[in-house]
Design an enzyme around this catalytic site. Structure first.
Site, PDB file in Angstrom:
ATOM      1  N   TYR A 147      -6.810   5.960   4.313  1.00  0.00           N
ATOM      2  CA  TYR A 147      -7.133   4.935   3.392  1.00  0.00           C
ATOM      3  C   TYR A 147      -6.128   3.870   3.628  1.00  0.00           C
ATOM      4  O   TYR A 147      -6.683   2.583   3.486  1.00  0.00           O
ATOM      5  CB  TYR A 147      -6.561   5.672   1.985  1.00  0.00           C
ATOM      6  N   GLU A 159       0.845  -1.222  -0.044  1.00  0.00           N
ATOM      7  CA  GLU A 159       0.006   0.105  -0.079  1.00  0.00           C
ATOM      8  C   GLU A 159       0.874   1.269   0.067  1.00  0.00           C
ATOM      9  O   GLU A 159       0.342   2.392  -0.510  1.00  0.00           O
ATOM     10  CB  GLU A 159      -1.014  -0.148   1.259  1.00  0.00           C
ATOM     11  N   ASP A 199     -11.106   4.568  -3.680  1.00  0.00           N
ATOM     12  CA  ASP A 199      -9.852   5.215  -4.418  1.00  0.00           C
ATOM     13  C   ASP A 199     -10.337   5.709  -5.380  1.00  0.00           C
ATOM     14  O   ASP A 199     -11.511   5.883  -5.996  1.00  0.00           O
ATOM     15  CB  ASP A 199      -8.646   4.042  -4.567  1.00  0.00           C
ATOM     16  N   CYS A 229     -12.963  -0.441 -16.294  1.00  0.00           N
ATOM     17  CA  CYS A 229     -13.496   0.813 -16.311  1.00  0.00           C
ATOM     18  C   CYS A 229     -12.375   1.950 -16.098  1.00  0.00           C
ATOM     19  O   CYS A 229     -12.599   2.763 -15.023  1.00  0.00           O
ATOM     20  CB  CYS A 229     -14.555   0.935 -14.953  1.00  0.00           C
ATOM     21  N   CYS A 265     -15.504  -1.964 -21.561  1.00  0.00           N
ATOM     22  CA  CYS A 265     -16.576  -2.528 -21.065  1.00  0.00           C
ATOM     23  C   CYS A 265     -16.819  -3.803 -21.506  1.00  0.00           C
ATOM     24  O   CYS A 265     -16.969  -4.872 -20.903  1.00  0.00           O
ATOM     25  CB  CYS A 265     -17.924  -1.672 -21.319  1.00  0.00           C
ATOM     26  N   CYS A 317     -25.382  -0.185 -16.005  1.00  0.00           N
ATOM     27  CA  CYS A 317     -24.572   0.869 -16.030  1.00  0.00           C
ATOM     28  C   CYS A 317     -25.105   1.953 -16.735  1.00  0.00           C
ATOM     29  O   CYS A 317     -25.436   2.220 -17.670  1.00  0.00           O
ATOM     30  CB  CYS A 317     -23.189   0.512 -16.668  1.00  0.00           C
ATOM     31  N   CYS A 347     -17.529  -6.405 -18.606  1.00  0.00           N
ATOM     32  CA  CYS A 347     -17.951  -5.735 -17.343  1.00  0.00           C
ATOM     33  C   CYS A 347     -18.948  -6.472 -16.939  1.00  0.00           C
ATOM     34  O   CYS A 347     -20.112  -6.418 -17.693  1.00  0.00           O
ATOM     35  CB  CYS A 347     -18.099  -4.403 -17.538  1.00  0.00           C
TER      36      CYS A 347
END
Length: 313
Positions: A138, A53, A156, A204, A210, A221, A215
């Site tokens: 975060y 991270e 995020d 995305c 897509c 969507c 997706c």
């Protein structure tokens, strides 16, 4: 109704689809069927996840992966890092172009805290993890999620983009956090947060993929339906009515009904004032289709002198 559903406000309810369970199941199934393999996804060791991270902050994952492996070869445990010479850690950070060197010092200090203050055992909750030097909300939530399966929904840039496009969630931190938390199944932060970030990274992105990425949210969507792929990190587009993105949406909807269409068959279905040689004619439509092809949504072929368009599967 889950606890997250009960706590969600009316704005989250308005933005998300009615069948939240189906949306959740579709995403998890998509992720578990196939996803990118990263070494930090193969561990629940909080030390290794914290290293990932901190390295990942504003650094491309391709560069992070090589550095991550090398870092853990040098300092495989939190005790090893705590005992290391700080200059060596900072030198490693510089050599691997991992961004601001203060991140290396924060990580080194945090390792010392875990060893000295927690007897080598990481704290497990987001609030407790924020007691570690340089660990903000975060990062603390990410470690709690991926190491202990006890975090909140991660929000995020990728997640914001997904929520804004898919469900028209308002571009504000509070709205994104509320919607993300309502979507996440109780007690499944590890799988869910990995899955929704994977969706933002693979399907995305700023340039959407897509159909190519399969997706799982295409059916619900808003962006896929309208052709408007504006997002918080994508430049704002002009008003929708009569706009280029409205026409893009009409192209996508029309091509869903047909295997393929030549320009002069497609054009009148997109604009009633389509005229092959006019302002809104073949040249205009070719340009529109080229944009959609660049976005990975449409395929173009030449057949008997005509340009033929179809949705990319």
């Amino acid at each position: 109704m889950t606890d997250a559903d009960a706590e969600a406000g009316p704005d989250a309810d308005a933005a998300l689809p009615e069948d939240v369970d189906a949306v959740r199941a579709a995403l998890v199934e998509w992720y578990e069927a196939d996803h990118r393999s990263f070494p930090w996804r193969e561990t629940t060791d909080p030390y290794r996840i914290l290293v990932c991270e901190v390295m990942s902050q504003q650094t491309q994952l391709e560069r992070v992966e090589a550095a991550y492996r090398a870092f853990l070869e040098a300092w495989p445990t939190v005790e090893d890092l705590a005992a290391a010479d700080r200059a060596d850690v900072v030198g490693f950070w510089t050599d691997h172009r991992l961004g601001y060197n203060n991140r290396a010092t924060y990580l080194h200090t945090a390792a010392g805290q875990v060893v000295e203050d927690y007897d080598g055992a990481f704290p497990e909750t987001p609030d407790e993890l924020q007691e570690l030097h340089g660990v903000g909300p975060y990062t603390a939530n990410a470690v709690a999620s991926f190491a202990f399966n006890g975090g909140n929904a991660v929000v995020d840039t990728n997640v914001k983009r997904v929520l804004h496009r898919a469900f028209d969630v308002e571009d504000s931190d509070s709205a994104f956090e509320e919607a993300a938390q309502r979507l996440m199944p109780d007690g499944e932060s590890r799988t869910w947060n990995n899955a929704i970030m994977e969706l933002g990274g693979v399907a995305c992105g700023k340039v959407p993929r897509c159909d190519e990425a399969g997706c799982p949210w295409r059916g619900s969507c808003r962006a896929y339906e309208t052709g408007d792929f504006t997002a918080p990190d994508v430049p704002t587009q002009p008003s929708f009515e009569g706009s280029r993105r409205q026409m893009r949406g009409r192209v996508v909807r029309t091509l869903r009904e047909y295997d393929d269409l030549a320009l002069d068959a497609l054009g009148p279905r997109v604009r009633v004032d389509y005229a092959p040689g006019g302002t809104f004619g073949r040249a205009w439509l070719r340009d529109l289709l080229s944009d959609l092809a660049d976005d990975g949504l449409v395929e173009l072929d030449e057949r008997d002198g005509d340009t033929v368009a179809r949705l990319r599967r």
